[in-house]
Write an enzyme that holds these catalytic residues in place. Structure first.
Site, PDB file in Angstrom:
ATOM      1  N   GLY A   1       0.876  -1.310   0.037  1.00 27.82           N
ATOM      2  CA  GLY A   1       0.036  -0.080  -0.045  1.00 27.82           C
ATOM      3  C   GLY A   1       0.850   1.170   0.202  1.00 27.82           C
ATOM      4  O   GLY A   1       2.120   1.161  -0.400  1.00 27.82           O
TER       5      GLY A   1
ATOM      6  N   ARG B   1       7.966   5.089   1.501  1.00 32.49           N
ATOM      7  CA  ARG B   1       8.490   5.980   2.646  1.00 32.49           C
ATOM      8  C   ARG B   1       9.033   7.269   2.339  1.00 32.49           C
ATOM      9  O   ARG B   1       9.359   8.183   3.429  1.00 32.49           O
ATOM     10  CB  ARG B   1       9.969   5.052   2.958  1.00 32.49           C
ATOM     11  CG  ARG B   1       9.651   3.715   3.466  1.00 32.49           C
ATOM     12  CD  ARG B   1      11.028   2.948   3.562  1.00 32.49           C
ATOM     13  NE  ARG B   1      10.827   1.787   3.697  1.00 32.49           N
ATOM     14  CZ  ARG B   1      10.709   0.947   5.103  1.00 32.49           C
ATOM     15  NH1 ARG B   1      10.852   1.690   6.305  1.00 32.49           N
ATOM     16  NH2 ARG B   1      10.571  -0.254   5.322  1.00 32.49           N
TER      17      ARG B   1
ATOM     18  N   LEU C   1       0.428   3.550  -1.918  1.00 36.32           N
ATOM     19  CA  LEU C   1       0.714   3.521  -3.416  1.00 36.32           C
ATOM     20  C   LEU C   1       1.162   4.618  -3.847  1.00 36.32           C
ATOM     21  O   LEU C   1       0.828   5.891  -3.570  1.00 36.32           O
ATOM     22  CB  LEU C   1      -0.625   3.088  -4.253  1.00 36.32           C
ATOM     23  CG  LEU C   1      -1.038   1.732  -3.612  1.00 36.32           C
ATOM     24  CD1 LEU C   1      -2.355   1.370  -4.622  1.00 36.32           C
ATOM     25  CD2 LEU C   1      -0.265   0.583  -3.862  1.00 36.32           C
TER      26      LEU C   1
ATOM     27  N   HIS D   1       3.989   2.134  -8.283  1.00 35.96           N
ATOM     28  CA  HIS D   1       3.262   1.049  -8.134  1.00 35.96           C
ATOM     29  C   HIS D   1       2.070   0.899  -9.230  1.00 35.96           C
ATOM     30  O   HIS D   1       1.948  -0.043  -9.816  1.00 35.96           O
ATOM     31  CB  HIS D   1       2.196   1.003  -6.858  1.00 35.96           C
ATOM     32  CG  HIS D   1       2.928   0.892  -5.687  1.00 35.96           C
ATOM     33  ND1 HIS D   1       3.033   1.893  -4.582  1.00 35.96           N
ATOM     34  CD2 HIS D   1       3.589  -0.153  -5.077  1.00 35.96           C
ATOM     35  CE1 HIS D   1       3.980   1.501  -3.695  1.00 35.96           C
ATOM     36  NE2 HIS D   1       4.109   0.102  -3.843  1.00 35.96           N
TER      37      HIS D   1
ATOM     38  N   GLY E   1       9.280  -4.499  -8.620  1.00 40.53           N
ATOM     39  CA  GLY E   1      10.136  -3.358  -9.172  1.00 40.53           C
ATOM     40  C   GLY E   1      11.630  -3.626  -8.737  1.00 40.53           C
ATOM     41  O   GLY E   1      12.038  -4.492  -7.671  1.00 40.53           O
TER      42      GLY E   1
END
Ligand code: PAF
Length: 284
Positions: free
Chosen positions: A31, A187, A33, A37, A147
């Site tokens: 999540g 982050r 996002l 993503h 990724g």
């Protein structure tokens, strides 16, 4: 897009889709996002008929309780971001749905998870392998999209897939960056204004180090990168390793491998950021 919370419902839906001959593409996430993503969703849509995303903040991969607690969560915002994308099913399970029983499995990835992230986050990759394996059991995708920012994670997931004989194609997807070069990450939301301003120096330094590497040794390049990033206020390198892109073991010279990657973890205050750069990848 439909939000599904129960594993049993997800399994029924997927079974019906497979019965109808649909290729299932899976994007596992935690999540918070962002465009990175969404680029995985796009990639998945290009390679499959139905895109399934999961949002699950996996407690088993956090080796630090406050990191788990701080991890950004906003399902409403995430669901809104996914509207209008190719994501058809959004699986948002509870901890009990993913782990009806505590997952006691201990994986052996040899030296792959002993270095870099594995060294500084003990148990992290075992937790990643546990959750990805559980999610693969529930979603049973044909293809799964990861990724390349999490370079070591990709290698560990591939090893897990080989060990457990999953018939899932792992599709690596390029790093997506902000306009100033900072690798997109959930982050990044946690960065202060100054940290956010300075964080692009990580990508910039890595990119500049490719030129530096052309005329300097591996050891000199490592030193240069660490020195340059540590000179930026609020940034402190946790590790920077120049490794073989397959084994992830450190190389001593540029000639030692045909696939050489620099992987870095940097603290911006309390926020841990990772990135990487490919120095060399021969096509043969
Ligand atoms: O990369 C992530 O977001 C997570 O490690 C993953 C693969 C979703 C497993 O929790």
């Amino acid at each position: 897009m439909e939000i599904i919370r129960a594993a049993s419902e997800l399994k029924t839906r997927i079974a019906a889709l497979k019965e109808a001959g649909k290729v299932i593409g899976f994007v596992p996430t935690m999540g918070a996002l962002h465009e990175g993503h969404l680029s995985l969703v796009k990639e998945a849509a290009g390679h499959s008929d139905v895109v399934v995303m999961s949002i699950f903040v996996n407690p088993n991969q956090f080796n630090n309780a406050s990191d788990l607690e701080r991890y950004p969560r906003d399902l409403q915002k995430d669901a809104a971001l996914l509207e209008g994308t190719a994501c058809e099913l959004l699986f948002v399970p509870s901890v009990k749905e993913v782990y009806p029983e505590p997952d006691q499995r201990v994986f052996d990835f040899g030296d792959l998870d002993k270095v870099m992230e594995g060294k500084f986050r003990p148990g992290h990759f075992n937790g990643v392998a546990q959750v990805v394996s559980r999610l693969f059991d529930l979603v049973a995708p044909h293809k799964a999209f990861f990724g390349e920012k999490d370079f070591q994670q990709l290698a560990v997931v591939r090893a897990m897939v080989r060990q457990l004989n999953y018939e899932v194609e792992i599709v690596p997807c390029p790093i997506v960056r902000e306009a100033d070069g900072l690798a997109m990450s959930s982050r990044n939301l946690l960065l202060s204004t100054l940290q956010r301003k300075n964080a692009p120096q990580i990508a910039l330094t890595l990119s500049e180090s490719c030129n530096f590497a052309a005329t300097h040794s591996v050891a000199e390049t490592k030193q240069q990168v660490v020195h340059a990033i540590n000179a930026v206020p609020e940034l402190e390198v946790e590790y920077f390793e120049i490794v073989d892109g397959n084994s992830l073991q450190a190389v001593g010279s540029w000639e030692e491998s045909s696939y050489v990657v620099g992987c870095i973890a940097v603290f911006a205050g309390e926020v841990r950021l990772i990135d990487n750069v490919i120095y060399k990848k021969s096509m043969s």
